[in-house]
Design a protein around this motif. Sequence first.
Motif, PDB file in Angstrom:
ATOM      1  N   GLU A 104       0.491   3.492   2.030  1.00  0.00           N
ATOM      2  CA  GLU A 104       1.444   2.493   1.644  1.00  0.00           C
ATOM      3  C   GLU A 104       1.713   2.959   0.303  1.00  0.00           C
ATOM      4  N   VAL A 137      -3.869   4.710  -0.434  1.00  0.00           N
ATOM      5  CA  VAL A 137      -4.502   4.802   0.779  1.00  0.00           C
ATOM      6  C   VAL A 137      -5.632   3.885   1.053  1.00  0.00           C
ATOM      7  N   TRP A 138      -4.985   2.898   2.114  1.00  0.00           N
ATOM      8  CA  TRP A 138      -6.241   1.783   2.387  1.00  0.00           C
ATOM      9  C   TRP A 138      -6.873   1.891   3.432  1.00  0.00           C
ATOM     10  N   GLU A 180      -9.315   1.712  10.272  1.00  0.00           N
ATOM     11  CA  GLU A 180      -7.892   1.975  10.356  1.00  0.00           C
ATOM     12  C   GLU A 180      -7.458   2.558   8.961  1.00  0.00           C
ATOM     13  N   THR A 181      -6.894   3.617   8.964  1.00  0.00           N
ATOM     14  CA  THR A 181      -6.311   4.092   7.747  1.00  0.00           C
ATOM     15  C   THR A 181      -4.978   4.188   7.634  1.00  0.00           C
ATOM     16  N   THR A 182      -4.278   3.484   6.526  1.00  0.00           N
ATOM     17  CA  THR A 182      -2.859   3.587   6.309  1.00  0.00           C
ATOM     18  C   THR A 182      -2.551   4.033   4.913  1.00  0.00           C
ATOM     19  N   THR A 214     -11.417   6.787  14.306  1.00  0.00           N
ATOM     20  CA  THR A 214     -10.248   5.835  14.596  1.00  0.00           C
ATOM     21  C   THR A 214     -10.706   4.841  15.445  1.00  0.00           C
TER      22      THR A 214
END
Length: 178
Positions: free
Chosen positions: A47, A51-52, A43-45, A39
Motif C-alpha cells: 500500500e 508493505v503490510w 497475506e502480504t500487501t 501464502t
Amino acid sequence: MSRVGKYPVPVPSGVTVQIAGAEFIAKGKLGEARLPLVTDAVETTIEGDQVWVKPLTESKRSRMMWGTTRALINNAVKGVSEGFTVNLEINGVGYRAAVEGKTLKLALGYSHDVEYPIPDDIAIKCDKPTSISISGRDKQQVGQVASEIRAFRGPEPYKGKGIKYDTETILRKEGKKK
C-alpha cells in the motif's frame, strides 16, 4: 499478537517492491532480492510505500509466520537499499588477513595460510591487516560468511587471541597460579 508483524515495512525511495505469485521481489541500487512467501499462513500487501503483513487465521502457524515474514521482508528491503556489514577483528602476534583477488588469505598461527574463497555476492575488505569487513545484500549470507571465517580460529579466553566480531566481548580467564 506479534509485536513485530503489526508494523508496516517502509520502502525507501529508490527501491521498488512487487509481489509476483508467491514471491516477494525487491529491487534497489545493490541488486535484487527474492523471497518466497508463505501464502497459506499470511497475506502480504503493498500500500503506497509500505508493505503490510497480516495473518490469515488465528492458528499458531499463522501467528508464527506473521512476524517472521515481516522481518524477512524488512531485511530484503534494507539489503537492496543499504546492505549489511559485519566487522571482524584479529588479535594475536603474527595473525593477519589480506584479500588477493577472490580469495581471503589468513595467517592464523598454523603451519600454513588459510585461504577462504569469497562468494560472488559478498564483498570483503581488509583496511588493516587485523580487521576484516564483510558486506553484502543478504543478511543471512553475510552472517554465514562471517561465522565461517571466525571459525578458523575463534577467540580463546586466556590471551584473547583469534578472530572475533568487533561487537563481541571475550570473557577473560585468569591463568594458572604458582
